[in-house]
Enzyme design. Structure first.
Site, PDB file in Angstrom:
ATOM      1  N   SER B  51      38.892  39.342  36.834  1.00 37.21           N
ATOM      2  CA  SER B  51      37.677  40.398  36.412  1.00 37.21           C
ATOM      3  C   SER B  51      38.056  41.577  37.541  1.00 37.21           C
ATOM      4  CB  SER B  51      36.452  40.005  36.655  1.00 37.21           C
ATOM      5  OG  SER B  51      36.048  38.999  35.605  1.00 37.21           O
ATOM      6  N   GLU B  52      38.177  42.810  36.967  1.00 33.51           N
ATOM      7  CA  GLU B  52      38.776  43.798  37.657  1.00 33.51           C
ATOM      8  C   GLU B  52      37.638  44.328  38.810  1.00 33.51           C
ATOM      9  OE1 GLU B  52      38.711  43.977  34.422  1.00 33.51           O
ATOM     10  OE2 GLU B  52      37.967  45.993  33.488  1.00 33.51           O
ATOM     11  N   ASN B  53      36.208  43.941  38.494  1.00 32.91           N
ATOM     12  CA  ASN B  53      35.430  44.403  39.606  1.00 32.91           C
ATOM     13  C   ASN B  53      35.685  43.566  40.808  1.00 32.91           C
ATOM     14  OD1 ASN B  53      34.716  42.384  37.761  1.00 32.91           O
ATOM     15  ND2 ASN B  53      32.747  42.362  38.878  1.00 32.91           N
ATOM     16  N   SER B  93      42.218  44.428  43.596  1.00 34.46           N
ATOM     17  CA  SER B  93      41.989  44.114  42.278  1.00 34.46           C
ATOM     18  C   SER B  93      43.014  44.954  41.375  1.00 34.46           C
ATOM     19  CB  SER B  93      40.695  44.385  41.884  1.00 34.46           C
ATOM     20  OG  SER B  93      40.592  44.048  40.322  1.00 34.46           O
TER      21      SER B  93
END
Lengths: 237, 222
Positions: B51-53, B93
């Site tokens: 998840s890019e967060n 990320s």
């Protein structure tokens, strides 16, 4: 010797911010958004602000209050899809929105924080987001020159801080906080808990204290507001 | 529980997209339909969801009463983590994304061109959610699969000769999975690979605004 104490009252910390300031705001959705500092900025009413934040929060949360109050002139962001007000203000010309790719926003802040002026990337080549930006050839490839991004202030949420401003974040609340803490002239932190010097193990610190200018102790202000809680939105299936 | 053929069209396309996820992969699932792929992966399936967060080892979506207020996926859903999960900041990320560590991303689309161009961030004047991490995922994941309805809400084809909307990235899409078909993007343009149950070749061709190459072998159904 002992490390300096940067604890400060919230009103005083936010009062440093003048009209027209550019402000980095941590957070990705709810986690990591400094809701209490934002509420104080709303109360004090500084105007003509440029905000840099990953997203525009959701209606009734976080920086949406500052959009609703008309304090924001310009928003540099990656995604505003969960905030219909931000889209409407942008479409009606009342808010200038500059979109960045998410990793590009992080990297521009990193450059700004680390004393670099710009960097070259193939991200966004051939798209609207690269239009109007200088391009340079390197190794036979046309690349976009992305410029560094810095700000006057950063408002950061941390799980824990010590009085010197050493910080720890929790889970996905970390997101943009470490890089934003590098990229502003004055970094104001709200911490859910302020612990004693030495209580955070030196190996466990995410943001070292020299990046931080003011530490606001949220625990001293009473229970966290409901904005920090789990958002119960309707299931979109 | 049900046989695939009893799925509604949307569930069927999500189940088909889940087959793109191979054991051992690092995968990013885009906001919307793609995140629903998780529900179609077998229990214990060896995959790392990014998840890019700032999370690898993303687990399942949690009900509000089980949620951790500090733990969401990039779509804003409250999620669990798997044993071995890691948290990191946005710089890390996207180093993972641009550095080529993602084997697969599955993204939504407003339009896909026969060249593989993708538009999924702006419908000028109507809806501008923004690019989020989409550009970097589309440009840098090793394989890019689009999961989307074949036509938009107005019944207009999304698979086109050229995109009309602002691009997310040029020449990035490898495969498109829709409620009607599985279509690959090849150097020669769109190539039809599979048809959904109950959909005819004529239906797909009528709903696609670009030439569609047909395979020599009989078309598979999903």
């Amino acid at each position: 010797m002992s490390l300096p104490d940067k604890r400060q009252g919230m009103e005083e910390a936010i009062a440093r911010i003048p009209n027209g300031a550019r402000i980095l705001i941590s957070g990705f959705g709810v986690p990591g958004t400094p809701f209490t500092l934002i509420q104080e900025l709303l109360r004090q009413g500084q105007t003509g602000l440029t905000l840099v934040k990953n997203d525009a929060n959701e209606t009734g949360l976080g920086i949406d209050h500052l959009l609703a109050s008309g304090q924001v002139e310009r928003l540099i962001t990656t995604h505003i899809g969960l905030n219909p007000r931000a889209i409407e203000l942008m479409n009606s010309g009342k808010l200038t929105v500059e979109f960045c790719g998410q990793g590009m926003l992080a990297e521009r802040l990193h450059a700004g924080g680390a004393g670099l002026k710009a960097f070259l990337t193939d991200i966004g080549v051939g798209t609207l987001l690269a239009q109007g930006k200088p391009h340079h050839e390197l190794d036979g490839q046309s690349l976009v020159l992305e410029t560094a991004l810095r700000a006057d202030f950063a408002l950061i949420h941390a799980a824990k801080a010590d009085p010197f401003g050493n910080l720890r974040y929790t889970a996905t609340a970390r997101n943009f906080a470490p890089v934003m803490a590098m990229a502003a002239d004055q970094v104001i932190v709200e911490a859910e808990a302020v612990v004693g010097l030495g209580d955070l193990a030196a190996d466990d610190i995410h943001t070292p204290g020299p990046f931080v200018d003011a530490v606001v102790d949220l625990a001293a202000l009473g229970p966290l507001s409901a904005e920090y809680g789990v958002v119960r939105r309707e299931q979109h299936v | 529980m049900s046989e695939p053929t009893s799925f509604d069209p949307k569930t069927r396309m999500i189940a088909r997209a889940a087959q793109e996820v191979q054991p051992g992969m690092v995968v990013n699932l885009g906001i919307g339909l793609p995140t629903q792929i998780v529900g179609h992966l077998p229990a214990g399936f060896p995959v790392c969801l990014h998840s890019e967060n700032g999370l690898t080892g993303t687990g399942l979506v949690l009900a509000p009463d089980q949620a951790d207020r500090n733990l969401i996926d990039a779509g804003g859903a409250y999620v669990s983590t798997l044993p071995g999960a890691a948290f990191f900041d946005s710089l890390t990320s996207f180093a993972m994304v641009r550095g080529g560590r993602l084997d697969l991303t599955v993204l939504g689309a407003f339009e896909v061109a026969q060249t593989g161009d993708l538009a999924n961030w702006q419908i000028p004047g109507r809806f501008t959610p923004g690019v989020g991490g989409g550009i970097e995922l589309a440009q840098k994941a090793r394989r890019v699969v689009v999961l989307s309805t074949h036509c938009d809400r107005r019944g207009q084809p999304k698979l086109l000769r050229a995109c009309k909307l602002p691009l997310t990235a040029e020449r990035c899409v490898d495969r498109i999975i829709t409620d009607m078909a599985v279509v690959d993007v090849t150097p020669a343009g769109f190539a039809l690979r599979e048809l959904a149950e109950g959909v005819s070749l004529e239906d797909v061709m009528a709903a696609t605004d670009a030439p569609l190459a047909l395979p020599d072998a009989p078309l598979l159904r999903f």
